[in-house]
Scaffold this motif. Structure first.
Motif, mmCIF file in Angstrom:
data_model
loop_
_atom_site.group_PDB
_atom_site.id
_atom_site.type_symbol
_atom_site.label_atom_id
_atom_site.label_comp_id
_atom_site.label_asym_id
_atom_site.label_seq_id
_atom_site.Cartn_x
_atom_site.Cartn_y
_atom_site.Cartn_z
ATOM 1 N N UNK A 155 -3.365 5.541 0.509
ATOM 2 C CA UNK A 155 -3.832 6.377 1.611
ATOM 3 C C UNK A 155 -2.974 7.634 1.660
ATOM 4 N N UNK A 156 -3.261 8.511 2.614
ATOM 5 C CA UNK A 156 -2.567 9.796 2.703
ATOM 6 C C UNK A 156 -1.871 9.911 4.051
ATOM 7 N N UNK A 190 0.845 -1.188 0.000
ATOM 8 C CA UNK A 190 0.000 0.000 0.000
ATOM 9 C C UNK A 190 0.883 1.241 0.000
ATOM 10 N N UNK A 191 0.494 2.218 -0.798
ATOM 11 C CA UNK A 191 1.266 3.459 -0.926
ATOM 12 C C UNK A 191 0.585 4.561 -0.123
ATOM 13 N N UNK A 192 1.356 5.197 0.743
ATOM 14 C CA UNK A 192 0.879 6.338 1.523
ATOM 15 C C UNK A 192 1.457 7.592 0.889
ATOM 16 N N UNK A 193 0.601 8.379 0.246
ATOM 17 C CA UNK A 193 1.056 9.602 -0.416
ATOM 18 C C UNK A 193 1.350 10.643 0.649
ATOM 19 N N UNK A 194 2.601 11.084 0.682
ATOM 20 C CA UNK A 194 3.074 11.973 1.740
ATOM 21 C C UNK A 194 3.173 13.409 1.252
ATOM 22 N N UNK A 195 2.668 14.312 2.090
ATOM 23 C CA UNK A 195 2.821 15.753 1.840
ATOM 24 C C UNK A 195 2.952 16.435 3.197
ATOM 25 N N UNK A 246 -12.003 8.474 -0.448
ATOM 26 C CA UNK A 246 -11.877 7.076 -0.030
ATOM 27 C C UNK A 246 -10.470 6.802 0.497
ATOM 28 N N UNK A 247 -9.459 7.262 -0.243
ATOM 29 C CA UNK A 247 -8.073 7.054 0.187
ATOM 30 C C UNK A 247 -7.819 7.682 1.550
ATOM 31 N N UNK A 248 -8.451 8.843 1.787
ATOM 32 C CA UNK A 248 -8.227 9.573 3.044
ATOM 33 C C UNK A 248 -8.945 8.954 4.231
ATOM 34 N N UNK A 249 -9.803 7.973 3.993
ATOM 35 C CA UNK A 249 -10.603 7.447 5.102
ATOM 36 C C UNK A 249 -10.739 5.923 5.032
ATOM 37 N N UNK A 250 -11.626 5.435 4.193
ATOM 38 C CA UNK A 250 -11.945 4.013 4.152
ATOM 39 C C UNK A 250 -10.722 3.161 3.814
ATOM 40 N N UNK A 251 -9.978 3.565 2.799
ATOM 41 C CA UNK A 251 -8.798 2.783 2.412
ATOM 42 C C UNK A 251 -7.761 2.787 3.520
#
Length: 569
Positions: A266-267, A238-243, A302-307
Motif C-alpha cells: 500500500x502507499x 505488508x509494506x507501505x511505500x512511503x513518500x 490497487x495498492x492505493x485503494x483495494x489493497x
C-alpha cells in the motif's frame, strides 16, 4: 446509518427501478482487480455505490465522458499534525487530490497533550468529509530517553478502543521493548490481538524481525531498501511505500510493487506539508511517479485503494462496484493521475461542502512552557582527551541519520562549529515545563554558513530543536518560538528573518493551508540565504530528535545512539 427504508431504496436503484441520488455517466471505470476499463454509468445512493455496468438515472447527474474512475485513495500511515494544519484544514487540502481515507496516528499531539490530543482528533474525525480513521498511539513517550509532555499506558488507550473511528494500535516504534517483552508494551499488544497492530521496524531483519512479527504486528512503513522490503513481505508483513516531505522511499521500493505483490503493498505519506502538496500533490503524486517508472498501472491503483483497505480491515471500500462505499477519484488520465473530481462517501466534493462542517475548538494553545534561553546555554564543553567527537550526519530525503566524526577547535566558549566542513551545532530544549533540560551536540549535512533554524516540531516528544552556526542566533530563534507558542523560525544576525506560528500544541497552525504554504515558501527562502542545502530543512530539523530511527539522534537529555539504544558516552 443504513435503515431498512434506505437499504430498500439502494436495492431498487441498483435494479434501475428507482432513481439514484447521484449518477456519473459515461465514465471509464478502471477495474483494479483485472485492469480492464469499461465505459459505464456509476449510480450512488447515500454513501453507497448501487450500480455499475448499466445505464442509470439520478437526481443529480455528472458527465464523465473522456474521464476515468478509480477507487478513492487511502493514505495508510500519516500524522496529520505534521501537515502543520488542523485536521479540518488537512481535509480541505488533501481530499481534492483523491485521498478519501486517511489512517492517522495522532502520536505527535498525544506526546504533547496525552489523551486530550486523541480526543481532539476524534472530534475532528467526526466532522471531516474525508474518512479520517485513528490508530491509537502505542508509544507515548516513544522512549524513556527524552522528556515528553505526556505518557499513555494501556488504561489511557482502552476508553478509545471501541470508538467507531478507531482502527487499531498505531506504529509500535519501541521494537526493543517488543523483543524484550516489556510489560507495558505487552499490555498494549495484548489489548489489540484481535484487531490491527501497525508496525515500525527500521532495518529490523532476521530472527529479530520474526520475534517482532510474532507479536501480531502486520505492517511496516520504515523499509528503505527493496531487499529489506522483500524479506518483510516474505514473512507476511505488508509494506507501505512511503513518500513524504522528508522520508522519500518510493524510488528505492518501487521495484517490489508488481502483479505478484500488489495485494500486500500500500502507499503512505508519513507526512507531507501544504507546500509540497501544492507543488507535487499527495498520494496522487506517488501514483503518478510509480506509473512513470514502469510499475503496472492497475496494480499501482490497487495498492492505493483495494489493497490498503484489505490490509487495514476496511471491508467496505477499495472497489467501484455495487454495495461498496462511494469513494471515487475521477481522473482526466490514468497514466498521469490528474484528479478533476472526487466523490467521498457519496458526496461530490465542492468548496461548499467544506463550509458546511462544524468547527472544533483548538487545544494546547499554551503548551510551550520553556524559559527563555541565552547564547551561553548552547556552550558545549570539550571532554578531556577527546580528539574527535561524534557528529550526526543528515542526508536529504532520509530520516535515518548517520554517525560521523569531526575534530573541532575549542575556545573559552567551548567547542566551535567548523563551518568550512559543514559541522554546526544542534540543541534540544525541553519545552513541557518539566526539567529545563538542554541537550547539545553537532550535526553535518545542513550546509549553514551562518544563522540558525529552530522548530517546536521535534519528533516524537516535540521539544524545541535548533541547529545553528552560532550560539547567539540559536538563542534568538528559540526565544521567538517560545513567544509564538511554537512554530518554525529562521534567525540571522540577531534578527528573525522568517517564521510560522504553530500554536495548536506547538504543532499546528490556525491558518488556512494556503497561508501556511506561503509562510513555508518564505521560510525555505530564508533558510537558503543561510546556505542551507536541504530541500526540506524544517522537517529534517524535526526528525533530528527522533530516537527510534537509526543511527544517531539528539534529545533533551543528550546525544543518543539508536543502535545501542543508549546515550553516547
Amino acid at each position: 446509518m443504513t435503515t431498512p427504508a434506505l437499504l430498500t431504496r439502494m436495492i431498487m436503484a441498483g435494479q434501475g427501478k428507482a432513481k439514484a441520488d447521484l449518477v456519473i455517466r459515461n465514465m471509464g471505470l478502471l477495474d483494479v482487480i483485472t485492469g480492464s476499463v469499461t465505459v459505464t454509468d456509476i449510480a450512488i445512493v447515500a454513501d453507497r455505490i448501487v450500480g455499475t455496468h448499466a445505464r442509470y438515472e439520478g437526481e443529480v447527474e455528472i458527465d464523465g465522458s473522456g474521464r476515468f474512475a478509480v477507487p478513492g485513495f487511502i493514505d495508510t500511515h500519516l500524522h496529520i499534525e505534521s501537515s502543520l494544519v488542523t485536521p479540518l484544514e488537512f481535509d480541505r487540502c488533501v481530499l481534492p487530490h483523491g485521498v478519501t481515507t486517511a489512517l492517522c496516528d495522532p502520536h505527535e499531539i498525544a506526546n504533547v497533550l496525552g489523551a486530550e490530543g486523541i480526543r481532539y482528533f476524534l472530534d475532528c474525525a467526526d466532522r471531516t468529509i474525508m474518512d479520517v480513521r485513528i490508530n491509537l498511539s502505542s508509544c507515548v513517550p516513544a522512549t524513556p530517553f527524552e522528556t515528553a509532555g505526556a505518557q499513555l499506558e494501556i488504561d489511557d488507550l482502552l476508553p478509545f478502543r471501541d470508538h467507531p473511528k478507531v482502527v487499531g494500535l498505531a506504529e509500535v516504534m519501541n521494537f526493543p521493548g517488543v523483543l524484550n517483552a516489556d510489560p507495558g508494551i505487552l499490555a498494549k499488544l495484548m489489548a489489540f490481538q484481535d484487531g490491527h497492530i501497525d508496525g515500525h521496524a527500521p532495518l529490523l531483519r532476521g530472527e529479530a524481525l520474526n520475534g517482532y512479527l510474532a507479536a501480531g504486528i502486520r505492517t511496516d512503513h520504515e523499509a528503505t531498501s527493496a531487499e529489506e522490503a522483500r524479506e518483510k513481505l516474505a514473512k507476511g508483513m505488508a509494506i507501505l511505500i512511503r513518500e513524504g516531505s522528508v522520508s522519500k522511499d518510493l524510488a528505492a521500493l518501487a521495484e517490489v510493487l508488481d502483479e505478484n505483490t500488489s495485494s500486500f503493498v500500500a502507499l503512505c505519506t508519513d507526512d507531507r506539508n501544504p507546500l509540497d502538496i501544492a507543488e507535487e500533490g499527495h498520494l496522487d503524486s506517488s501514483i503518478r511517479r510509480l506509473i512513470a517508472i514502469g510499475r503496472p498501472l492497475h496494480h499501482v491503483y490497487r495498492a492505493a485503494s483495494h489493497s490498503a483497505a484489505r490490509i487495514f480491515g476496511l471491508r467496505d471500500r477499495g472497489l467501484i462496484a455495487p454495495g461498496w462505499r462511494a469513494d471515487i477519484a475521477i481522473l482526466d488520465t490514468l497514466e498521469e493521475c490528474r484528479v478533476s473530481d472526487v466523490v467521498a462517501g457519496g458526496q461530490l466534493v465542492t468548496p461548499e461542502l467544506f463550509e458546511k462542517r462544524s468547527s472544533v475548538v483548538p487545544v494546547g494553545l499554551h503548551s510551550v512552557k520553556a524559559q527563555a534561553v541565552n547564547a551561553s546555554d548552547f556552550i558545549t564543553e570539550p571532554k578531556p582527551g577527546q580528539n574527535r567527537i561524534p557528529v550526526i550526519g543528515v542526508r536529504p530525503g532520509l530520516i535515518l541519520t548517520f554517525r560521523e566524526e569531526a575534530s573541532l577547535s575549542a575556545t573559552a566558549e567551548g567547542l566551535q562549529p567548523d563551518i568550512e566542513s559543514d559541522v554546526i551545532k544542534v540543541a534540544v530544549i525541553e519545552r513541557h515545563g518539566k526539567n529545563g533540560n538542554i541537550g547539545r551536540a553537532f550535526v553535518t549535512g545542513f550546509g549553514l554558513k551562518r544563522g540558525a533554524i529552530a522548530s517546536s516540531v521535534g519528533h516524537d516528544s516535540h521539544n524545541l530543536t535548533v541547529v545553528g552556526a552560532n550560539d547567539a542566533d540559536m538563542a534568538v530563534a528559540v526565544n521567538r518560538l517560545i513567544e509564538l507558542g511554537g512554530g518554525f523560525a529562521v534567525a540571522d544576525g540577531g534578527e528573525v528573518k522568517a517564521e510560522l506560528a504553530l500554536p495548536l500544541a506547538g504543532l499546528m497552525s490556525l491558518k488556512s493551508f494556503e497561508e501556511v504554504a506561503e509562510d513555508l515558501h518564505h521560510l525555505r527562502d530564508a533558510a537558503k540565504t543561510l546556505g542551507c542545502v536541504l530541500p526540506e530543512p524544517f522537517l529534517q530539523v524535526a526528525f533530528l530528535a527522533l530516537p527510534v530511527i537509526p543511527h544517531l539522534k539528539m534529545t533533551d537529555r543528550g546525544l543518543f545512539d539508536v543502535d545501542r539504544f543508549d546515550f553516547v558516552s
